[in-house]
Design a protein around this motif. Sequence first.
Motif, PDB file in Angstrom:
ATOM      1  N   ILE A   1      44.366   1.452 103.467  1.00  0.00           N
ATOM      2  CA  ILE A   1      45.738   1.580 103.626  1.00  0.00           C
ATOM      3  C   ILE A   1      45.867   2.175 104.919  1.00  0.00           C
ATOM      4  O   ILE A   1      45.518   3.222 105.311  1.00  0.00           O
ATOM      5  N   GLN A   2      46.890   1.444 105.880  1.00  0.00           N
ATOM      6  CA  GLN A   2      47.211   1.997 107.102  1.00  0.00           C
ATOM      7  C   GLN A   2      48.679   2.893 106.905  1.00  0.00           C
ATOM      8  O   GLN A   2      49.312   2.474 106.175  1.00  0.00           O
ATOM      9  N   PHE A   3      48.575   4.272 107.511  1.00  0.00           N
ATOM     10  CA  PHE A   3      50.095   4.934 107.087  1.00  0.00           C
ATOM     11  C   PHE A   3      50.063   5.945 108.069  1.00  0.00           C
ATOM     12  O   PHE A   3      48.977   6.417 108.959  1.00  0.00           O
TER      13      PHE A   3
ATOM     14  N   ARG B   1      54.747   7.336 105.809  1.00  0.00           N
ATOM     15  CA  ARG B   1      55.373   5.995 106.260  1.00  0.00           C
ATOM     16  C   ARG B   1      54.200   5.035 106.603  1.00  0.00           C
ATOM     17  O   ARG B   1      53.194   5.516 106.879  1.00  0.00           O
ATOM     18  N   GLY B   2      54.641   3.772 106.759  1.00  0.00           N
ATOM     19  CA  GLY B   2      53.862   2.767 107.041  1.00  0.00           C
ATOM     20  C   GLY B   2      53.345   3.108 108.862  1.00  0.00           C
ATOM     21  O   GLY B   2      54.001   3.739 109.310  1.00  0.00           O
TER      22      GLY B   2
ATOM     23  N   VAL C   1      54.090   1.777 101.487  1.00  0.00           N
ATOM     24  CA  VAL C   1      52.711   2.285 101.481  1.00  0.00           C
ATOM     25  C   VAL C   1      52.129   2.635 100.000  1.00  0.00           C
ATOM     26  O   VAL C   1      51.041   2.225  99.508  1.00  0.00           O
ATOM     27  N   LEU C   2      53.038   3.246  99.202  1.00  0.00           N
ATOM     28  CA  LEU C   2      52.616   3.446  97.715  1.00  0.00           C
ATOM     29  C   LEU C   2      52.271   2.416  96.959  1.00  0.00           C
ATOM     30  O   LEU C   2      51.688   2.439  96.003  1.00  0.00           O
TER      31      LEU C   2
ATOM     32  N   ASN D   1      41.855   3.396  94.385  1.00  0.00           N
ATOM     33  CA  ASN D   1      41.909   3.897  95.690  1.00  0.00           C
ATOM     34  C   ASN D   1      42.783   5.091  95.659  1.00  0.00           C
ATOM     35  O   ASN D   1      43.116   5.788  96.700  1.00  0.00           O
ATOM     36  N   ARG D   2      43.212   5.642  94.420  1.00  0.00           N
ATOM     37  CA  ARG D   2      44.296   6.870  94.648  1.00  0.00           C
ATOM     38  C   ARG D   2      43.710   8.216  95.066  1.00  0.00           C
ATOM     39  O   ARG D   2      44.074   8.887  95.654  1.00  0.00           O
TER      40      ARG D   2
END
Length: 264
Positions: free
Chosen positions: A32-34, A57-58, A67-68, A75-76
């Motif tokens: 995940i990219q953030f 944010r993204g 994102v969420l 993956n949490r």
Amino acid sequence: MIPIHPDSTRGNDSQGAANGCNGCRDSPELDIQFEYAYQPIVEFATKSIYAYEALVRGSQGESAASVLAQVNDSNRYRFDQACRMKAVEGASKLGMTQLLSINFLPNAVYRPEVCIRSTFAAARKFNFPIENIIFEVTEGERVQDRPHLVNIFKEYRRFGFQTAIDDFGAGYAGLNLLAEYQPDLIKIDMDLVRDIDTNVPRQAIVAGIASICKRLNIRVLAEGIETRAERDFLLSIGITLMQGYWFAKPGFKELATIPESAWC
């Protein structure tokens, strides 16, 4: 309070995994990219910035929801850990000297004394004071095990962190959670703040929350303030910690500043 390093608590990482903290051992690599935006929390009494909340944010500034939506059971844990580390890193690189408020996912914390270690590591690496970190959890998240959440809060306080309940008045726990644990901060949900200057039921509810928190020695923070009238009513009932677009929108990868007009 002198922070207690989690390495001094019972067990080590391998023991933690063996005792059921399988999220530490079995979670896949995060894909995940953030990034983070930082929104100021003001102390109106001194016309100063009290803290910044780190808001996901993204990678190009996309919404937190985008994102969420990528977070799931597999993956949490990794996402929660990555959030803490990136928030601390960003705050340090931006030269933040105020408190840093970080949201965490209680359902991603298996054993707080083990799961907190990445936060200590990031604080050491980026030279950010542990006592300047606030961990907040939204009351709106359906916590699977409330005693577990209370234990997380107590452990984080023992390690030297501050704690906060976000979106108070909007979620599933409400006063029952507050009866079990008294955090350093309560953040009143923005739906209760909206148009509070003209809405008598909201005025009564927020004034009641403020009165309860005063007796429990909990600071109250009103979020989502968008007008001078909302700000002024909250000041009239003694709430001076504030957050919202009236003061500043979140700064994407920067520390947002407060215009002089916001204090007038």
